[in-house]
Design an enzyme around this catalytic site. Structure first.
Site, PDB file in Angstrom:
ATOM      1  N   ASP A 145     -13.976   2.705  -0.701  1.00 47.91           N
ATOM      2  CA  ASP A 145     -13.090   2.551  -1.872  1.00 47.91           C
ATOM      3  C   ASP A 145     -12.525   1.214  -1.971  1.00 47.91           C
ATOM      4  O   ASP A 145     -12.629   0.545  -0.714  1.00 47.91           O
ATOM      5  CB  ASP A 145     -11.819   3.650  -2.061  1.00 47.91           C
ATOM      6  CG  ASP A 145     -10.952   3.426  -3.004  1.00 47.91           C
ATOM      7  OD1 ASP A 145     -11.103   3.193  -4.128  1.00 47.91           O
ATOM      8  OD2 ASP A 145      -9.664   3.346  -2.126  1.00 47.91           O
TER       9      ASP A 145
ATOM     10  N   ASP B  85      -8.868  -0.497  -3.709  1.00 48.97           N
ATOM     11  CA  ASP B  85      -7.915  -0.804  -3.587  1.00 48.97           C
ATOM     12  C   ASP B  85      -7.129   0.353  -2.417  1.00 48.97           C
ATOM     13  O   ASP B  85      -7.377   1.215  -2.557  1.00 48.97           O
ATOM     14  CB  ASP B  85      -7.248  -0.707  -4.904  1.00 48.97           C
ATOM     15  CG  ASP B  85      -7.651  -1.513  -5.861  1.00 48.97           C
ATOM     16  OD1 ASP B  85      -7.648  -2.669  -5.561  1.00 48.97           O
ATOM     17  OD2 ASP B  85      -7.862  -1.281  -7.259  1.00 48.97           O
TER      18      ASP B  85
END
Ligand SMILES: [Mg+2]
Length: 182
Positions: free
Chosen positions: A6, A8
């Site tokens: 992922d 952020d």
């Protein structure tokens, strides 16, 4: 192994107002080196990121590309490589099968890299990362950066277990490679 990451809260600081320019992309200390340790260990890496910032009309794809150029440059300077970046631009109110917690992007990545679910892991900081990974049948690693500590404290449905918890991307990479980042 295929390592799905992922963006952020894992590679860069999570911003509640979303990352809208390269200047707003604040790369987390040690993250580029952690990706480099995965690259050196021979693992393919791909970013799997919801970017509703595009679907909300706050930035266009060209700006998102500039943001990712900065991310790639930092990883490259550390001697690593993000082999591919998957983005889903859907806003939450029009979420398709690629927007996490749906597993669409993870399934696409496994097909592209010809990786089986048993040979794939997902590293994220939010419940939707864990849910998408569980739906795709891949191993789940939660990092405590970004939303990670709040995610751990709030918990997740039993169907998402087991989840391995690591302090940050560097610790997750060490667990996957058995080596410290250089
Ligand atoms: Mg995140």
């Amino acid at each position: 192994m295929l390592v799905l990451i992922d963006r952020d809260g894992v590679l860069n600081r999570d911003r509640s107002d979303l990352v809208k320019s390269p200047e707003e992309l604040d790369i987390l200390p040690g993250a580029p080196e952690a990706v480099a340790s995965l690259t050196r260990a021979g693992h393919a890496t791909a970013v799997i990121t919801n970017q509703s910032v595009v679907g909300r009309g706050l930035i266009d794809l060209a700006m998102l590309e500039r943001i990712h150029d900065k991310l790639q440059a930092a990883v490259s300077a550390a001697g690593g490589r993000l082999d591919k970046i998957y983005i889903c631009a859907d806003p939450p109110w029009a979420a398709g099968p690629r927007r996490k917690p749906a597993p669409g992007m993870l399934i696409e990545a496994m097909a592209h890299f010809r990786a089986a679910p048993a040979d794939t892991v997902m590293i994220g900081d939010a419940k939707r990362d864990l849910e998408a990974a569980a739906a795709a049948g891949v191993r789940r690693l939660l990092v405590l950066t970004g939303k990670g500590a709040a995610t751990r404290d709030a918990g997740w449905p039993a169907a998402v277990d087991p989840v391995e918890i690591h302090a940050d991307l560097a610790a997750a990479a060490r667990a996957l490679t058995g080596k410290a980042a250089a």
